[in-house]
Design an enzyme around this catalytic site. Sequence first.
Site, PDB file in Angstrom:
ATOM      1  NE  ARG A 109       6.262  -3.663 -10.759  1.00 41.02           N
ATOM      2  CZ  ARG A 109       5.824  -2.884 -11.752  1.00 41.02           C
ATOM      3  NH1 ARG A 109       6.417  -2.946 -12.941  1.00 41.02           N
ATOM      4  NH2 ARG A 109       4.807  -2.087 -11.574  1.00 41.02           N
ATOM      5  CG  HIS A 110       3.421  -6.582  -8.166  1.00 45.15           C
ATOM      6  ND1 HIS A 110       2.851  -6.173  -9.355  1.00 45.15           N
ATOM      7  CD2 HIS A 110       3.816  -5.450  -7.540  1.00 45.15           C
ATOM      8  CE1 HIS A 110       2.877  -4.853  -9.433  1.00 45.15           C
ATOM      9  NE2 HIS A 110       3.470  -4.382  -8.347  1.00 45.15           N
TER      10      HIS A 110
END
Length: 481
Positions: free
Chosen positions: A93-94
């Site tokens: 995930r960013h």
Amino acid sequence: RRRLRSASSCGSRAVAAMAPRRAAAALPSAALLLLPLLLAVASAGLSGYFGTKSRYEEVNPHLLRDPLSLGPAAAGSRLPAACAPLQLRALLRHGTRYPTAGQVRRLRELHARLLRRPAAAAAAAAGCPAAADLAAWQMWYEESLDGRLAPQGRRDMEHLARRLAARFPALFAARRRLVLASSSKHRCLQSGAAFRRGLGPSLSLGSDEVEVEVNDSLMRFFDHCAKFVALVEENDTAMCQVNAFKEGPEMRKVLEKVASALCLPVEELNADLVQVAFLACSYELAIKNVTSPWCSLFSEEDAKVLEYLNDLKQYWKRGYGYDINSRSSCILFQDIFQHLDKAVEESKSSKPISSPLIVQVGHAETLQPLLALMGFFKDDEPLKANNYVRQMHRKFRSGQIVPYAANLVFVLYHCDQVKTSKEEYQVQMLLNEKLMLFHHSNETISTYVDLKDYYKDILENCHFKEECALPKVNITAVDEL
């Protein structure tokens, strides 16, 4: 025509097409080897309840002391001595991001309401110090930030890259090929670039500048799934449990308390505005590492209620609530195993592994459905508006599963000196850098053959095009439940 019932049981019309097709028994716990949750003193014990807006340090508290620490060695994590890693597939995930434009607008609306109240001094005199503090708070968020990666998010990714390289030095050695892919969203592309920077010039993976390939078909599979978009994403009735909880007694209590603290009539607030105040508290901690005055509005009990509201949305929109949420991710699941298959075949043929490192950057919405597809974090009872108390000890807590910079890593090993041929290739999975227990073995390592056999149905019978096709007839109306 046969009428189907909704999985949500909201007592109102819901989405029949989305009801899970199988009433499968709950799978065993994911049983992550988790460290005790550390509640940051800075945010008055609230930081463990920020859901998908949680700092990565909430699941790995040792990183607060040293962002490059690999943490305490987990029991049972040792591999047989004669195993060497062949391939690593990391789904990230960013990193920490700014609020979206919509969240900024709602926060500005709430702040403007406070500014329209009597002057700060008068508010303080009326016994509303919180209102006075928040009236004096500077609204520094701009809509143009719109979910972009924050400086802390770049650090999240750089540090994660360095820790993974330290954990798997053979795979991250010089001249090993790195395949780097991302969602088209700016925050993901920037996260991918930051991850590459974290590996440093000493690791010349192919070339100094590894291009980040945009791959929304895998990283944003949900956008390409017509059935999910029409019947969940764009269908208000799909979120009936979330909406019911917003109007329920637990949220009403929080609403009244916040209205009182702000000296506002309760009619001027709603669950969405209270939630945005809680988000402001979380963003200030994650982005600036400061205690926001917004945090003063909430107790730990309030935070638990607001976390449940967030988790309800994740459950019904990205988790077990509807079958299509997870089934839409089978395209990504199958791609993971296709690359593992290829690595096994190359190894058997004594060829170099063409893709020893595959790193892909997506969203919480990428990881959560995939973990549900694999059966992790499934509770015996669905999360609903009316079972908040019974779900106090639930497995499905999004902040512990997909905080900022969350990562799911598959590692394929080749093992020598084994008793049987199927033990030659083995796999481990790590979520947020902690080994996961496989359902079929209750161990942190599995033979590749056994893992493929356990997920045989998904690998062979889940076809994205068919799963995501819209029903030819309108079956969204169901019996009143």
